[in-house]
Design a protein around this motif. Structure first.
Motif, PDB file in Angstrom:
ATOM      1  N   GLU A 855       0.387  -4.052   3.719  1.00  0.00           N
ATOM      2  CA  GLU A 855       1.855  -3.682   3.099  1.00  0.00           C
ATOM      3  C   GLU A 855       2.612  -4.957   2.747  1.00  0.00           C
ATOM      4  O   GLU A 855       2.495  -5.756   3.648  1.00  0.00           O
ATOM      5  CB  GLU A 855       2.616  -2.716   4.146  1.00  0.00           C
ATOM      6  CG  GLU A 855       2.070  -1.380   4.128  1.00  0.00           C
ATOM      7  CD  GLU A 855       3.146  -0.355   4.940  1.00  0.00           C
ATOM      8  OE1 GLU A 855       3.846  -0.990   5.569  1.00  0.00           O
ATOM      9  OE2 GLU A 855       2.671   0.967   5.153  1.00  0.00           O
ATOM     10  N   VAL A 875       0.231  -0.062  -4.657  1.00  0.00           N
ATOM     11  CA  VAL A 875       0.822   1.346  -4.867  1.00  0.00           C
ATOM     12  C   VAL A 875       2.441   1.152  -4.285  1.00  0.00           C
ATOM     13  O   VAL A 875       2.467   1.062  -3.009  1.00  0.00           O
ATOM     14  CB  VAL A 875       0.110   2.492  -4.261  1.00  0.00           C
ATOM     15  CG1 VAL A 875       0.946   3.790  -4.133  1.00  0.00           C
ATOM     16  CG2 VAL A 875      -1.161   2.647  -4.610  1.00  0.00           C
ATOM     17  N   PRO A 876       3.480   0.966  -5.131  1.00  0.00           N
ATOM     18  CA  PRO A 876       4.901   1.045  -4.600  1.00  0.00           C
ATOM     19  C   PRO A 876       5.258   2.397  -3.835  1.00  0.00           C
ATOM     20  O   PRO A 876       4.794   3.195  -4.532  1.00  0.00           O
ATOM     21  CB  PRO A 876       5.584   0.707  -5.863  1.00  0.00           C
ATOM     22  CG  PRO A 876       4.515   0.424  -6.761  1.00  0.00           C
ATOM     23  CD  PRO A 876       3.432   1.026  -6.775  1.00  0.00           C
ATOM     24  N   ASP A 877       6.038   1.956  -2.713  1.00  0.00           N
ATOM     25  CA  ASP A 877       6.617   3.154  -2.153  1.00  0.00           C
ATOM     26  C   ASP A 877       8.233   2.748  -1.908  1.00  0.00           C
ATOM     27  O   ASP A 877       8.570   2.130  -1.131  1.00  0.00           O
ATOM     28  CB  ASP A 877       5.794   3.377  -0.560  1.00  0.00           C
ATOM     29  CG  ASP A 877       6.550   4.587  -0.061  1.00  0.00           C
ATOM     30  OD1 ASP A 877       7.554   4.999  -0.360  1.00  0.00           O
ATOM     31  OD2 ASP A 877       5.731   5.032   0.900  1.00  0.00           O
ATOM     32  N   ARG A 879      10.459   4.615  -1.384  1.00  0.00           N
ATOM     33  CA  ARG A 879      11.296   5.213   0.038  1.00  0.00           C
ATOM     34  C   ARG A 879      11.004   4.330   1.012  1.00  0.00           C
ATOM     35  O   ARG A 879      12.176   4.165   1.695  1.00  0.00           O
ATOM     36  CB  ARG A 879      10.667   6.473   0.348  1.00  0.00           C
ATOM     37  CG  ARG A 879      11.139   7.317   1.605  1.00  0.00           C
ATOM     38  CD  ARG A 879      10.736   8.347   1.850  1.00  0.00           C
ATOM     39  NE  ARG A 879       9.367   8.235   2.035  1.00  0.00           N
ATOM     40  CZ  ARG A 879       8.517   9.305   2.572  1.00  0.00           C
ATOM     41  NH1 ARG A 879       8.853  10.610   2.430  1.00  0.00           N
ATOM     42  NH2 ARG A 879       7.197   9.132   3.052  1.00  0.00           N
ATOM     43  N   ASP A 880       9.995   3.712   1.248  1.00  0.00           N
ATOM     44  CA  ASP A 880      10.157   2.655   2.197  1.00  0.00           C
ATOM     45  C   ASP A 880      10.217   1.218   1.986  1.00  0.00           C
ATOM     46  O   ASP A 880      10.209   0.267   2.833  1.00  0.00           O
ATOM     47  CB  ASP A 880       8.695   2.743   3.163  1.00  0.00           C
ATOM     48  CG  ASP A 880       8.368   4.067   3.828  1.00  0.00           C
ATOM     49  OD1 ASP A 880       9.486   4.693   4.058  1.00  0.00           O
ATOM     50  OD2 ASP A 880       7.217   4.420   4.096  1.00  0.00           O
ATOM     51  N   VAL A 883       5.225  -2.161  -0.913  1.00  0.00           N
ATOM     52  CA  VAL A 883       3.838  -1.921  -1.617  1.00  0.00           C
ATOM     53  C   VAL A 883       2.749  -1.970  -0.957  1.00  0.00           C
ATOM     54  O   VAL A 883       2.375  -2.737  -0.108  1.00  0.00           O
ATOM     55  CB  VAL A 883       3.604  -3.061  -2.637  1.00  0.00           C
ATOM     56  CG1 VAL A 883       2.538  -2.859  -3.457  1.00  0.00           C
ATOM     57  CG2 VAL A 883       4.994  -3.276  -3.567  1.00  0.00           C
ATOM     58  N   ARG A 884       1.886  -0.770  -0.854  1.00  0.00           N
ATOM     59  CA  ARG A 884       0.848  -0.571  -0.195  1.00  0.00           C
ATOM     60  C   ARG A 884      -0.454  -1.124  -0.912  1.00  0.00           C
ATOM     61  O   ARG A 884      -0.729  -0.844  -2.028  1.00  0.00           O
ATOM     62  CB  ARG A 884       0.479   0.975   0.202  1.00  0.00           C
ATOM     63  CG  ARG A 884       1.808   1.617   0.689  1.00  0.00           C
ATOM     64  CD  ARG A 884       1.654   2.917   1.575  1.00  0.00           C
ATOM     65  NE  ARG A 884       2.733   3.574   1.785  1.00  0.00           N
ATOM     66  CZ  ARG A 884       3.559   3.200   2.682  1.00  0.00           C
ATOM     67  NH1 ARG A 884       3.006   2.242   3.638  1.00  0.00           N
ATOM     68  NH2 ARG A 884       4.638   3.780   3.028  1.00  0.00           N
TER      69      ARG A 884
END
Length: 893
Positions: A855, A875-877, A879-880, A883-884
């Motif tokens: 991450e 893969v952007p997140d 909420r957190d 980027v994963r």
């Protein structure tokens, strides 16, 4: 497999009992009663074709009739049926089973396999985890799960108990209930066909409900897996071990019971110490030590002060401390002055501090404060015997707050019975480690000392290695392959010494002579006096057949000695071939005779021995054992554990031996074992050690045949030198290599060179400069499960400096390695990160890992772009705010 699917075993939502019964006192009936009355809130589904209902709940004829797939299945059917039951469960989607049934190893299936082998083969395609067979089962009091046929339930608590013995499991449960000791998990492993000690350590190490792990071990398989799991667990929480089979007869019985080879007890000792665990010798000590570690403050040193109101009790404690190898603190002048001011003139004026029998509570409080403030004291033992003058209860009430507020660990012992019962109870309720006798208290303190030492070894960083001549690996390999090609398992003495010399170990000059006349000539050429020894591939220990003659002053004496040896061999060993003799100059310098050796343990692989040497080495029995690979700290600790260490320190007019040279031999032997997997046994006896260095006077080496060599035989994976890569970067030499424990100083400098923004990007928060414990964790990695590559170069002063690091930690099942990377702030954008990350990718792909994952913060555009270039999905997140990142390294099986 390791922790995969174990959550279904220990935290199921539903349980099926295959073989449930209503027949009184049967295993199936007992299991069902325990499940129903343990407080488990999930669904319980009995399976038996004979019943429509058992104990008031519906029963099912077959597994396929179950209304849902059980999280956990418990099997108590005959041994021959177990593989089929496991296959049905796997087909249904069940992921965990406890096999209570015994005798699977003795049951042969139509396929020719044992029932155990058939069971594992049935479980494997479905990743179904199996506990047992031949086990009592599992208790998880926190969720009310009693999936066992134990006679009682377990109390809830924070201790996890894991045992290889079913009988001991139930006995300990009975004992613990009587003492009010509770558990997070209570596990009987049985035959360990699948789930074993290593798996349990991995699972419990990260279990938040478990504060300490207690193990009863009979024998082990898979030493590398166990050591990796143990070292990781011991960094997180106390791990305590009772090892059965200490004596030779006990070891034999344990091996017979578990069906696994039992390693020598001293080797288990070495492994437990190396992993940072604590070994105790009785089950009562196991729980006492767990309570001590939970209650006592951490030790910062090993000097104990004793305060008592009775001189006899103090003497008993001091004797127990001395006999146990402990250290009595020498009180400082300031402390003595404070005690003089607070105590009557008749006090003992030393340690133990005798407060005199009429001591009021104020005297205890003053003495405790003085000892707690003494920098020469690291822990305090408080002893109190009841008197008619001041009730023990009154003293306890006055002392509780000072005892709790003490900065140093304090151990208490209230001597007596009913008169001190109230004081003892108050002390325990206040969280103070409390014992019935002085000896028990001292034993508990010494356990804490041992634990501290083991934890220190687990975390200590060795000094940077001084530059040394690299070993001549090619010459060493040639020696071994030549002997293998000739079908020999024993190297000759000259070959053995040449092997040692290839790894930088000083040896005596040696000439080979084929006849007694040649012996005379070689003696003159070398210089008299000389030692003459037989040279034979068939005789391992030369002195056993009179094959050694020392201090021969003339060439004629050397010839006569050789002729006598020739005659003796012909008489005692007519089957042995005598190739000739070796002639060596006598070494006249003063020194201590040592032995450095190596052997191959059936469980833990190569082990290293150090101790006092000479012809009486077995009689003296002064030795310590360690597991390779060694570093300078471990080599020094190995020497310190022997009695001969005192001689090596120097005495009277004898100067101290060259400790660096001795440690150098241990490190060389360790490296030899890591790099030459054919070496099974090695003896350097004697190794003469003095103030001018060391000299190997005799050597013996046993090797394996070429087709019997085991490459991954070490219990701890050594430094992977093959991963070092030299290259040119920006016109200067750069080395990409795995991190080493010795890198801590330059790793500290590396962190100091990182900007606050870069630290934030790496750790996702505000981070202070890491201390020793954290840096030790970064640099002392387990190469079996973790890898950290550093980019290093020489600075202007010629000293190595770290420019960047990429690391990844893999889960025990080798499914995913989670990575992180950081480069020195002023070097970002220079391609260094790509070099490091690509090396990490190549490494984990080579190890067969399924995926590399990580991450990074959304705003860390440089890292995201680098990952994309190397093929990672991003893969952007939002909420957190991360980027994963994921890169698939191989197709899943």
């Amino acid at each position: 497999m390791s922790v995969r699917n174990l959550e279904h075993l220990f935290h199921p939502i539903s349980v099926a009992l295959i073989g449930a019964s209503s027949r009184p006192h049967s295993v199936g009936a007992t299991l069902l009663a325990n499940l129903l009355h343990g407080g488990f809130c999930g669904e319980i589904m009995p399976v038996n074709p004979k019943y429509a209902e058992i104990s008031g709940i519906p029963a099912y004829k077959t597994i396929s009739d179950l209304p849902k797939v059980p999280d956990l299945a418990i099997i108590c059917t005959p041994a021959a049926t177990v593989p089929g039951v496991i296959s049905e469960l796997g087909e249904a989607g069940c992921l965990a089973a406890i096999v209570i049934s015994a005798g699977l190893n003795l049951t042969i299936m139509p396929s020719g396999e044992t029932a155990t082998e058939a069971m594992l083969n049935a479980a494997r395609p479905f990743l179904l985890r199996v506990l047992g067979p031949n086990c009592v089962g599992v208790l998880v009091p926190g969720i009310g799960l009693n999936a066992s046929f134990a006679h009682a339930n377990a109390l809830p608590g924070k201790l996890a108990f894991v045992s290889q013995s079913g009988a001991l499991t139930t006995a300990v449960l009975d004992w613990a209930n009587g003492k009010g000791v509770g558990f997070s998990h209570f596990v009987s492993l049985g035959d360990c066909a699948d789930v074993d000690m290593g798996d349990m350590l991995d699972y419990l190490a990260s279990d938040p409900a478990t504060s300490a792990i207690l193990l009863y071990v009979e024998s082990l398989r898979g030493a590398r897996k166990f050591m990796s799991a143990a070292r990781a667990a011991a960094r997180n929480k106390p791990v305590l071990v009772v090892k059965a089979g200490r004596a030779a007869a006990g070891a034999k019985a344990a091996a017979s019971h578990t069906g696994a080879l039992a390693g020598a007890d001293a080797v288990y000792d070495a492994a437990i110490r190396r992993a940072g665990m604590l070994r105790v010798y009785t089950t009562e000590d196991l729980f006492d030590a767990a309570e001590t570690l939970a209650r006592a403050k951490p030790l910062q040193g090993e000097r104990l002060a004793i305060m008592t109101n009775g001189g006899g009790a103090g003497v008993l404690a001091a004797d127990a401390l001395d006999l146990g190898g402990g250290v009595l603190a020498e009180l400082g002048d300031a402390t003595l002055a404070r005690l003089d001011a607070a105590l009557p003139a008749t006090w003992s004026h030393g340690n133990p501090v005798d407060l005199i029998g009429d001591a009021p509570s104020e005297r205890y409080v003053a003495a405790l404060a003085a000892l707690d403030a003494d920098p020469d004291c690291d822990a305090i033992l408080f002893l109190q015997a009841p008197t008619a003058i001041v009730p023990s209860q009154e003293i306890a009430e006055a002392l509780l707050k000072p005892l709790q507020q003490a900065t140093k660990p304090v151990f208490a012992s209230w001597l007596g019975g009913e008169a001190v019962a109230g004081a003892r109870q108050l002390s325990r309720e206040a969280g103070i480690p409390t014992y019935d006798t002085p000896e028990q208290a001292v034993r508990a303190y010494l356990q804490l000392v041992d634990y501290r030492r083991n934890q220190t070894l687990l975390r200590e960083t060795p000094a940077a290695a001084v530059s040394a001549i690299p070993p001549d690996r090619a010459a060493a390999t040639r020696l071994i392959t030549t002997a293998q090609a000739e079908g020999r398992s024993l190297l000759t003495e000259p070959e053995a010494k040449a092997l040692l010399a290839a790894y930088g170990i000083p040896t005596t000059p040696t000439r080979i002579a084929t006849t007694p006349a040649d012996v005379a000539g070689a003696s003159t050429a070398l210089g008299l006096p000389v030692a003459v020894k037989i040279l034979s591939h068939d005789i391992s220990h030369k002195s056993d057949v009179g094959g050694v003659a020392l201090d021969l002053a003339t060439a004629e004496a050397a010839r006569v000695a050789a002729e006598a040896m020739q005659a003796r061999i012909a008489e005692l060993r007519p089957d042995a071939r005598l190739e000739g003799f070796t002639v060596q100059p006598m070494i006249r310098r003063e020194g201590v005779e040592l032995i450095v050796g190596a052997s191959t343990d059936p469980v833990f692989g190569p082990v290293i021995l150090f101790g006092q040497g000479g012809t009486a080495v077995e009689v003296i029995a002064d030795r310590a054992i360690g597991l390779p690979p060694l570093n300078t700290v471990l080599a020094r600790e190995l020497v310190a554990r022997t009695r001969v260490a005192r001689l090596l320190a120097g005495y009277r007019d004898q100067p101290a031996a060259d400790h660096a040279a001795i440690e150098g031999v241990l490190l060389a032997v360790s490296q030899l074992l890591c790099e030459q997997p054919a070496v099974l046994e090695l003896d350097i006896n004697p190794l003469l050690a003095g103030e001018r260095g060391v000299m190997a006077l005799d050597a013996r080496v046993v090797i394996a045949a070429a087709d019997k060599v085991q490459a991954n035989r070490l219990a701890i994976r050594p430094y992977p030198v093959e991963q070092e890569q030299s290259l040119q970067w920006r016109g200067q030499p750069l080395l990409l290599r795995p991190i080493r424990p010795e890198d801590e100083p330059q790793h500290r400098a590396f962190f100091a060179a990182l900007s606050a923004d870069d630290l934030h990007a790496r750790f996702f928060g505000v981070v202070r400069q890491p201390g020793h414990d954290q840096l030790a964790r970064y640099t002392q990695i387990d190469y079996e499960r973790e890898m950290a590559f550093i980019a290093t170069r020489l600075d202007a002063a010629g000293q190595p400096e770290t420019l960047g690091v990429a690391r990844a930690i893999c889960d025990p099942d080798n499914l995913a390695a989670e990575f992180a990377i950081v480069v020195r702030s002023e070097l970002k954008g220079c391609g260094l990160g790509k070099l490091l990350l690509q090396k990490l990718v190549d490494y984990w792909r080579q190890r067969g890992t399924l995926a590399l994952v990580g991450e990074t913060l959304i705003e860390n555009h440089g890292m995201v772009e680098l990952a994309r270039k190397l093929g990672f999905s991003t893969v952007p997140d939002a909420r957190d705010g991360v980027v994963r990142l994921k890169l698939t390294l191989r197709e899943s099986v």
